[in-house]
Enzyme design. Structure first.
Site, PDB file in Angstrom:
ATOM      1  N   TRP A 154       6.816  15.583  35.364  1.00 51.95           N
ATOM      2  CA  TRP A 154       7.663  16.571  34.704  1.00 51.95           C
ATOM      3  C   TRP A 154       6.875  17.536  33.808  1.00 51.95           C
ATOM      4  O   TRP A 154       7.457  18.442  33.245  1.00 51.95           O
ATOM      5  CB  TRP A 154       8.697  15.845  33.831  1.00 51.95           C
ATOM      6  CG  TRP A 154       8.132  14.626  33.147  1.00 51.95           C
ATOM      7  CD1 TRP A 154       8.270  13.330  33.560  1.00 51.95           C
ATOM      8  CD2 TRP A 154       7.314  14.583  31.976  1.00 51.95           C
ATOM      9  NE1 TRP A 154       7.589  12.479  32.714  1.00 51.95           N
ATOM     10  CE2 TRP A 154       6.987  13.232  31.732  1.00 51.95           C
ATOM     11  CE3 TRP A 154       6.806  15.552  31.097  1.00 51.95           C
ATOM     12  CZ2 TRP A 154       6.183  12.809  30.664  1.00 51.95           C
ATOM     13  CZ3 TRP A 154       6.008  15.140  30.038  1.00 51.95           C
ATOM     14  CH2 TRP A 154       5.713  13.789  29.833  1.00 51.95           C
ATOM     15  N   GLY A 231       0.473  11.239  37.794  1.00 50.99           N
ATOM     16  CA  GLY A 231       1.241  10.522  36.777  1.00 50.99           C
ATOM     17  C   GLY A 231       0.349   9.529  36.062  1.00 50.99           C
ATOM     18  O   GLY A 231      -0.877   9.712  35.996  1.00 50.99           O
ATOM     19  N   GLU A 253      -4.062  11.516  40.889  1.00 55.06           N
ATOM     20  CA  GLU A 253      -4.432  12.319  39.720  1.00 55.06           C
ATOM     21  C   GLU A 253      -3.727  11.669  38.538  1.00 55.06           C
ATOM     22  O   GLU A 253      -2.532  11.844  38.343  1.00 55.06           O
ATOM     23  CB  GLU A 253      -3.989  13.765  39.976  1.00 55.06           C
ATOM     24  CG  GLU A 253      -4.736  14.764  39.152  1.00 55.06           C
ATOM     25  CD  GLU A 253      -4.060  14.971  37.823  1.00 55.06           C
ATOM     26  OE1 GLU A 253      -4.525  14.333  36.837  1.00 55.06           O
ATOM     27  OE2 GLU A 253      -3.091  15.726  37.751  1.00 55.06           O
ATOM     28  N   LEU A 254      -4.486  10.880  37.752  1.00 52.40           N
ATOM     29  CA  LEU A 254      -3.866   9.962  36.796  1.00 52.40           C
ATOM     30  C   LEU A 254      -4.186  10.332  35.352  1.00 52.40           C
ATOM     31  O   LEU A 254      -4.605  11.442  35.061  1.00 52.40           O
ATOM     32  CB  LEU A 254      -4.303   8.533  37.140  1.00 52.40           C
ATOM     33  CG  LEU A 254      -4.096   8.153  38.622  1.00 52.40           C
ATOM     34  CD1 LEU A 254      -4.585   6.753  38.908  1.00 52.40           C
ATOM     35  CD2 LEU A 254      -2.641   8.310  39.034  1.00 52.40           C
ATOM     36  N   CYS A 287      -2.491  16.280  31.256  1.00 49.82           N
ATOM     37  CA  CYS A 287      -3.448  15.182  31.481  1.00 49.82           C
ATOM     38  C   CYS A 287      -4.854  15.581  31.058  1.00 49.82           C
ATOM     39  O   CYS A 287      -5.677  14.714  30.759  1.00 49.82           O
ATOM     40  CB  CYS A 287      -3.399  14.728  32.929  1.00 49.82           C
ATOM     41  SG  CYS A 287      -3.557  16.076  34.089  1.00 49.82           S
ATOM     42  N   GLU A 384      -3.445   6.919  26.204  1.00 49.41           N
ATOM     43  CA  GLU A 384      -3.269   8.379  26.241  1.00 49.41           C
ATOM     44  C   GLU A 384      -2.011   8.760  25.452  1.00 49.41           C
ATOM     45  O   GLU A 384      -0.912   8.292  25.780  1.00 49.41           O
ATOM     46  CB  GLU A 384      -3.098   8.790  27.705  1.00 49.41           C
ATOM     47  CG  GLU A 384      -2.974  10.263  27.940  1.00 49.41           C
ATOM     48  CD  GLU A 384      -2.751  10.595  29.420  1.00 49.41           C
ATOM     49  OE1 GLU A 384      -2.192   9.747  30.145  1.00 49.41           O
ATOM     50  OE2 GLU A 384      -3.120  11.710  29.816  1.00 49.41           O
TER      51      GLU A 384
END
Ligand code: NAD
Length: 479
Positions: A154, A231, A253-254, A287, A384
């Site tokens: 999101w 995510g 893609e974390l 991110c 994070e």
């Protein structure tokens, strides 16, 4: 636009726009007010089967179409997105909260991804390998891998789907995508533009629902040949395991926890200005957002004072107001998630230099927050934060800075400020990261790779690497 103008979210399956009638629904909230603005339909098992069947059929049509014809459709959709960006950006702000100028730029930027992958797909050349035997030809032919299952979050609710759709469609693949349920229209708008541009039915299918149910169903289907996810690391590991059990490649893609190394020879004013913009864009829900600020001893306090002063001046509010610089967090769970990390850091011995509190009762706002001298034992030094919070520590020398940067299992983006060519070289060699911005923010765009190392994932959402990630090479020998 007022909230009543938010169109009812739909599913897009086999070229049909399907509304919520007869299906379960999930609420869509305006994060600036907390009000419900719509309900997103939950795809049934029959819907998912139809989407998979459509993707299988759509793949057969799309892969046979010439690259130049596929490119023309993507480019038409790109133009539509640029034309529609002012209207679509408002939908993104309503459902996600970011300031309207950022949302309009995001929508227009999706056109850039479609344009670039449209052209890159025309250059998927393959190669001819000189033969050891006379009269024998060796060809290496890249082919689209097949239907792709994509799961997107999101925070950049249009950009992230546009990268994954652009790469897959540019390569000749079809797709079933499950965008975030919180922000359905940002992704549906891309499907609408592609539909209007003449995309054959079934090449792109958009579904929503309970994330774990949908991802398990799609990834375990034999129709899906590749998985791509953006995510958290925890969810990425679950999805990568599901894909690995079925021998399906995955782009992951974390999470990140980007270090910022600022040396005492750096231009501090530039560092403050660039890191302010990079940190608080999208309320820090990025991110690659700079988070762990490691500052050389002699400049630590000076940087913290200047950064805190600038952070305290930010105008926070409803993103529909064009004077607002930072909007709310995207959903209600992020506010307690962050305030609990902040109080844990203070309990561990950190100093709260500015911010730290929710802003108002309506909506999901948090003040821009600076925590200084945060010990490694605080949770926020390892988890994070994914919000408008930075943490600082001081460092002694280059080796100390590199060790601090590399101490976490993440390796997505990193930043550094120095005038020393020797330090720049060492950072480029030694920092364990997928991307590093030295004296400049990490810029993301269609033509450059975007991805991490270690627990931040593998594969790329940008550049030729992203197209290659949707293709397989076939070796053909002709005697
Ligand atoms: P979350 O892990 O529950 O969800 C993150 C995203 O993954 C959401 O869009 C969600 O719909 C999706 N998701 C969750 N479970 C899934 C599943 N089993 N299958 C498919 N998709 C699934 O976390 P959240 O509360 O929404 O966000 C918190 C954390 O997620 C953040 O702290 C951050 O680390 C991470 N996150 C990262 C990014 C990114 O750009 N890398 C974006 C959003 C969130």
């Amino acid at each position: 636009m007022v909230d009543q103008d938010y169109p009812a979210p739909q599913l897009f399956i086999a070229g049909r726009w399907i509304d919520a009638v007869g299906r379960d629904t999930l609420p869509v909230l305006n994060p600036a007010t907390g009000d419900e603005i719509g309900r997103v339909p939950v795809a049934t098992t029959a819907d998912l089967d139809e989407a998979l069947d459509a993707a299988a059929k759509g793949f057969r049509v799309w892969r046979r179409m010439s690259a130049i014809d596929r490119s023309a459709i993507l480019r038409r959709a790109a133009n539509l997105l640029r034309e529609r960006a002012p209207v679509l950006g408002r939908l993104t702000t309503l459902e996600q909260g970011k300031p309207i100028a950022q949302a309009i730029m995001e929508m227009a930027g999706c056109g850039e991804y479609f344009d670039w992958f449209a052209e890159e797909g025309r250059r998927a050349y393959g190669r001819v390998v000189p033969s050891r035997q006379p009269g024998v030809r060796h060809l290496v032919i890249p082919e689209p891998i097949g239907p792709v299952a994509a799961f997107t979050p999101w925070n950049f609710p249009a950009t992230i789907p546009s990268r994954k759709i652009g790469a897959a469609l540019g390569a000749g693949c079809s797709m079933v995508i499950k965008p975030a349920e919180e922000t359905p229209w940002s992704a549906l708008a891309l499907a609408r533009a592609l539909d209007d541009a003449g995309l054959p039915k079934g090449v792109l299918n958009v579904v929503f629902g309970i994330p774990a149910d949908i991802s398990t169903y799609l990834i375990t289907s034999p129709i899906i040949r590749k998985v791509t996810f953006t995510g958290s690391t925890a969810i990425g590991k679950q999805l990568a395991r599901l894909a690995a059990d079925r021998m399906k490649p995955a782009t992951m893609e974390l999470g990140g926890h980007a270090p910022v190394l600022i040396f005492d020879d750096a231009d501090l004013d530039t560092a403050v200005a660039m890191m302010m913009a990079a940190k608080f864009r999208n309320a820090g829900q990025i991110c690659i957002a700079p988070t762990r600020f490691y500052l050389q001893n002699s400049i630590h306090d000076r940087f913290c004072t200047a950064f805190s002063a600038a952070a305290s001046r930010l105008i926070i509010g409803n993103g529909m107001d064009s004077t607002v610089q930072m909007g709310p967090l995207a959903n209600p769970r992020r506010v307690p998630a962050l305030t609990s990390m902040i109080s844990d850091a203070v309990a561990a011995g950190a100093t709260l230099a500015c911010g730290g509190n929710p802003v108002s009762n309506a909506g999901f706002f948090l003040q821009p927050t600076v925590l200084t001298n945060v010990p490694d034992t605080a949770r926020i030094m390892s988890e994070e934060p994914f919000g408008p919070v930075i943490v600082t520590q001081s460092f002694d020398d280059l080796d100390d800075a590199i060790a601090k940067a590399n101490r976490l299992p993440f390796g997505l983006a990193s930043y550094a400020f120095t005038r020393s060519a020797k330090i720049m070289r060492a950072l480029g060699d030694e920092v364990e990261t997928g991307m590093i911005g030295i004296n400049f923010p990490v810029l993301t765009g269609p033509e450059t790779p975007f991805g991490g190392v270690k627990d931040s994932g593998h594969g790329s959402d940008g550049g030729p690497e992203a197209l290659a990630g949707c293709m397989v090479n076939k070796y053909i020998v002709e005697g």
